[in-house]
Design an enzyme around this catalytic site. Structure first.
Site, short mmCIF file in Angstrom:
data_model
loop_
_atom_site.label_atom_id
_atom_site.label_comp_id
_atom_site.label_asym_id
_atom_site.label_seq_id
_atom_site.Cartn_x
_atom_site.Cartn_y
_atom_site.Cartn_z
N CYS B 84 -11.17 -16.65 10.97
CA CYS B 84 -10.87 -17.90 11.67
C CYS B 84 -11.48 -19.11 10.98
CB CYS B 84 -11.34 -17.80 13.11
SG CYS B 84 -10.52 -16.46 14.00
N LYS B 331 -9.90 -23.85 22.95
CA LYS B 331 -9.58 -23.45 24.32
C LYS B 331 -8.33 -24.15 24.86
CE LYS B 331 -9.96 -21.56 28.27
NZ LYS B 331 -8.49 -21.61 28.31
N HIS B 335 -5.24 -22.28 18.96
CA HIS B 335 -5.94 -21.66 17.84
C HIS B 335 -4.94 -20.92 16.94
CE1 HIS B 335 -8.90 -19.78 15.42
NE2 HIS B 335 -9.23 -18.76 16.19
#
Lengths: 388, 388
Positions: B84, B331, B335
């Site tokens: 990530c 959130k 993502h």
């Protein structure tokens, strides 16, 4: 200008391995560290090449995983993926990091598993290898890499009269060299007849025109050239060229020029103040025999169209005027995708130190590595020299 | 010292997209170029972040492919994969390249598709996301990332008394911010009650403690700070820290410290001559609510154990003492794995220019981005500042 130096080099044998990626990589890394006479606490950054690990092993985030496995946790670690040119690009970034003072002593390596030891069958692996070709135009047409390089080579035959026998002579030479390389996937000689009688894969390529896909790993320790003085056998990096070209193949201006190789070579020659005539030997990306012929022209060793006759005449043999692929190349040494780039650097280091045994090039002072990715849409050319 | 500058920034909306990787990336890249007032012939290198393209799209060799698609063929192009933290690492290398004179004007971007638009179902995508966890110990045990971060967060609750309500308050804040972000995956507010009533995923995380996986792309144009003077609205990069830690999670010395974040932050603060107290706002990697709380402690905004109470008390709200995730964070903004790092840089650029509209931080002069990979085994921390 000397940009950086290789002070340690190591690799596994290439071929089928019943071992994990981490185990394979660790063997190469520890050999490189031992060769450098360095312990792993000297390493302050890690540059990893791995191409297919997500698809073949369900492994991403491999840089910190492998760093942990070889005891260099904590340092900046990064994975590169640029198809078959993956670990050459990792090496380029490592060289840039030490020459600019970002890091002092770094580990660069590549690792891949491609054989049935992965548990994947040939149709699935063929699909995985095709991931480097264009998704919109090439993959749906079913063109895989033997087909891509067959297109390039067929065009070369059309334009210049390159023959199947000339292609076969590349395989014969590389197998002859590879028999002297203890790390090679294939350790046996072949003949032009044997190549021409092997099954047709993608016209004009027969099975013996194609490199194998292998399991394996390779690694080098890179330092600034100043720091290298405190190591035993440094070999200096004089230039690294990196260029890309249009993907898909259909949009390329010329199929035979492999323009990124020409651009990358021009850059490496300019950085090093050297020319093709100064190069004593080269490791080139012979994924297929035709690719080696195109490469020897793009690198300026021969005029366009002369690559085939030159190979057939032995001008690229171990005792020729410009030996190409003394290691056996991808064709005989093998091709564990993400490990191939740094394996070329390992061979350059070995030759330039005069440690290549029966495949040693006489008076090897300047060596060149040519590593391509995809349909030659990426190419890196690295020029290295022995210390006087 | 100013190291480099962002002179253009752009991104797609995050969320499900019925478009190819190339189309998504091109939107972000052209927005970044337009924002910089630069044409694509100014770009002399390309740094790409993409994490899962091999597995999700059968796409490797993406750097030259996407370079071709946006008309910057020929330049050195490289793909990074660090879970990530992928495109933050691409950004780090781009900054290093321009500050050391290797390139002048470079394009950095990330792109990913993770939603059902890929044609892959949730079980397969869950397996793909788990590729970043340890192959030998974690994948066979079936632990996926909600589980990994639940372990870290449970330990934090055990050591410091962090509560589920405090976790929920992170989600509430980020959704409140995200409603003001036109690029956000989720544009609606939520409440502590709604979070606590959402289905349990991995104790203590409920559905609303987890970020979504999105499709999307983000890109920035980076130049040397001197070259940046000729652009309209440069924002300066003052420091980038990058550190890794032990993988798997079981071998970490502390589950709650997220040590790579502490090491990366220390490095970024040292490079910039700034401290946590100088930071006006931060984009942090809130893949789960607990991850944001751990991050705000690791970055030095709050003492260990104070992150939960601080979030609940509104100290990280848009009008708090240290606003965290004004963009909505992972959130609420979403993502798209390989696009997240450069999307944080886009938000820093937007805020530091004072162009963030209803989510604008008052007097934002110093911003920080925190982007982690895997089980926090990789972290990059970037510190950027507005020009005086």
């Amino acid at each position: 200008m000397t940009r950086a130096s290789v002070v340690g080099a190591g690799m596994t044998t290439f071929g089928p391995h019943e071992r994990t990626l981490a185990e394979l990589f660790a063997e190469a890394a520890f050999k490189a560290l031992d060769d450098a006479g360095a312990t792993n606490d000297r390493i302050d950054a890690f540059y990893l090449g791995n191409t297919l690990g997500g698809m073949t092993e369900n492994e991403t985030h491999l840089a910190p995983k492998l760093a942990t496995h070889v005891g260099i946790t904590g340092v900046p670690a990064q994975r590169f993926e640029d198809a078959c040119a993956t670990s050459s690009n990792a090496f380029k970034h490592a060289v840039q990091a030490v020459e600019n003072g970002i890091h002092d002593v770094v580990l660069v390596g590549g690792v891949e598993r491609c054989t049935p030891e992965t548990g994947l069958d040939t149709p699935r692996m063929t699909e995985i290898f095709a991931s480097a070709s264009d998704k919109q135009y090439e993959q749906p047409a079913g063109i895989t890499f033997p087909g891509v390089f067959a297109l390039l080579t067929n065009r070369h035959m059309h334009e210049y009269g390159t023959t199947e026998e000339q292609l076969a002579s590349v395989a014969v030479k590389n197998h002859a060299n590879g028999q002297h390389n203890p790390h090679a996937h294939f350790g046996k000689e072949t003949t032009v007849e044997e190549v021409l009688e092997s099954p047709l894969i993608a016209d004009p390529f027969r099975l013996m025109d194609c490199c194998p896909f292998s399991d394996g790993a390779s690694a080098v320790v890179v330092t600034s050239s100043d720091a290298a003085d405190s190591f035993d056998s440094p070999v200096d990096v004089k230039g690294i060229g990196h260029a890309t070209g249009t993907v898909p193949a259909a949009d390329k201006e010329s199929l035979t020029a492999t323009q990124p190789a020409r651009d990358a070579a021009a850059s490496a020659y300019e950085q090093s103040g050297r020319s093709a005539a100064d190069v004593d030997f080269a490791e080139v990306h012979d994924c297929f025999t035709g690719a080696e012929i195109l490469a020897t022209e793009a690198l300026g060793f021969f005029d366009d169209g002369e690559g085939g006759p030159a190979a057939e005449a032995g001008r690229t043999a171990l005792d020729g005027e410009i030996p190409v692929n003394p290691s056996g190349g991808l064709k005989a040494k093998g091709h564990p995708i993400g490990a191939t780039g740094t394996a070329q650097i390992v061979e350059l280091t070995t030759q330039l130190r005069g440690e290549a045994g029966d495949r040693q090039i006489t008076d090897a002072e300047t060596g060149l590595a040519h590593n391509l990715g995809g349909d030659a849409g990426t190419t890196l050319v690295t020029l290295m020299e022995a210390r006087a």
